[in-house]
Design an enzyme around this catalytic site. Structure first.
Site, PDB file in Angstrom:
ATOM      1  CB  CYS A 170      -0.990  -0.026   1.168  1.00  0.00           C
ATOM      2  SG  CYS A 170      -0.233   0.011   2.802  1.00  0.00           S
ATOM      3  CB  CYS A 188      -3.784   1.693   6.964  1.00  0.00           C
ATOM      4  SG  CYS A 188      -3.731   3.077   8.125  1.00  0.00           S
ATOM      5  NE  ARG A 189      -4.574   1.599   1.686  1.00  0.00           N
ATOM      6  CZ  ARG A 189      -4.370   2.358   0.621  1.00  0.00           C
ATOM      7  NH1 ARG A 189      -5.268   2.332  -0.349  1.00  0.00           N
ATOM      8  NH2 ARG A 189      -3.304   3.116   0.521  1.00  0.00           N
ATOM      9  CB  SER A 190       0.093  -3.544   2.773  1.00  0.00           C
ATOM     10  OG  SER A 190       0.971  -2.630   3.375  1.00  0.00           O
ATOM     11  CG  ASP A 219      -5.379   5.768   2.307  1.00  0.00           C
ATOM     12  OD1 ASP A 219      -5.405   5.388   3.496  1.00  0.00           O
ATOM     13  OD2 ASP A 219      -4.465   6.452   1.824  1.00  0.00           O
TER      14      ASP A 219
HETATM   15  P1  4NP Z   1      -1.874   2.839   3.989  1.00  0.00           P
HETATM   16  O1  4NP Z   1      -2.489   4.221   4.544  1.00  0.00           O
HETATM   17  O2  4NP Z   1      -1.317   3.138   2.629  1.00  0.00           O
HETATM   18  O3  4NP Z   1      -3.049   1.926   3.951  1.00  0.00           O
HETATM   19  O4  4NP Z   1      -0.813   2.417   4.989  1.00  0.00           O
HETATM   20  C1  4NP Z   1      -1.745   5.406   4.585  1.00  0.00           C
HETATM   21  C2  4NP Z   1      -0.859   5.608   5.605  1.00  0.00           C
HETATM   22  C3  4NP Z   1      -0.122   6.783   5.658  1.00  0.00           C
HETATM   23  C4  4NP Z   1      -0.279   7.732   4.673  1.00  0.00           C
HETATM   24  C5  4NP Z   1      -1.161   7.508   3.637  1.00  0.00           C
HETATM   25  C6  4NP Z   1      -1.895   6.338   3.592  1.00  0.00           C
HETATM   26  N1  4NP Z   1       0.442   8.943   4.754  1.00  0.00           N
HETATM   27  O5  4NP Z   1       0.249   9.805   3.880  1.00  0.00           O
HETATM   28  O6  4NP Z   1       1.270   9.108   5.656  1.00  0.00           O
END
Ligand code: 4NP
Length: 174
Positions: A16, A21-23, A134
């Site tokens: 991700c 979060c997701r991965s 997201d």
């Molecule tokens: P992920 O979510 O890609 O599912 O881990 C996010 C975590 C952090 C950020 C964006 C999405 N960020 O911009 O810091």
């Protein structure tokens, strides 16, 4: 498969943006499903982010709480950024959305590598969309629960796909 010869594990990586979060959730849920199927020695699992803001950090606490509510612990995971070598090493690289799919594919554009990269939700049995939303910004508990529901059903179908494609046997410890 010839008797007495165990092939190397199939290597799966979830990708991700932040790897918080997701991965990490996908890694934790899939690891549990693989364990329950008695296939932990046949499938190697990891996750990463295309961004590097959260390298070394544990998953987001809202996602850790969501996983916990469903009996999955992701607390031990630490963020890491995907590298070109990962495209060489892993057999299945499953991106959570198109942005991360595109970024991952740009790391190594040889045909043999590109064929390993998929949108995770291309395995979703009931896809209303091909992206895992997201939940990081501005989504409450509901957003995290929605991600769990999508990840759980898609991970189950992906495991069924691997079992069929690679002729894996469910193996339970005696
Ligand atoms: P992920 O979510 O890609 O599912 O881990 C996010 C975590 C952090 C950020 C964006 C999405 N960020 O911009 O810091």
């Amino acid at each position: 498969m010839s008797e007495g010869k165990t092939p190397r594990p199939i290597r799966v990586m979830f990708v991700c943006l932040g790897n918080i979060c997701r991965s990490p959730l996908a890694e934790g849920v899939f690891r549990q499903l693989v364990h329950e199927a008695g296939l932990s020695h046949r499938i190697e699992i990891d996750s990463s982010g295309t961004g590097r803001w959260h390298v070394g950090e544990p998953p987001d606490k809202r996602m850790r709480a969501t996983a916990q509510r469903h009996g999955v612990s992701i607390d031990h995971q630490r963020g890491r950024q995907i590298e070109a070598d990962d495209l060489e090493y892993f057999d299945y690289i499953l991106a959570m959305d198109r942005r991360n799919y595109d970024t991952t594919r740009r790391l190594d554009d040889r045909d043999a590598t590109l064929s390993k990269v998929h949108l995770f939700r291309s395995f979703d049995p009931t896809p209303d969309d091909l992206e895992v939303p997201d939940p990081y910004y501005g989504r409450g508990t509901e957003g995290f629960e929605e991600v769990y529901t999508i990840v759980d059903r898609t991970a189950r179908r992906f495991l069924a796909h691997l079992i069929k494609k690679h002729g894996l046997q469910h193996e339970h410890a005696a």
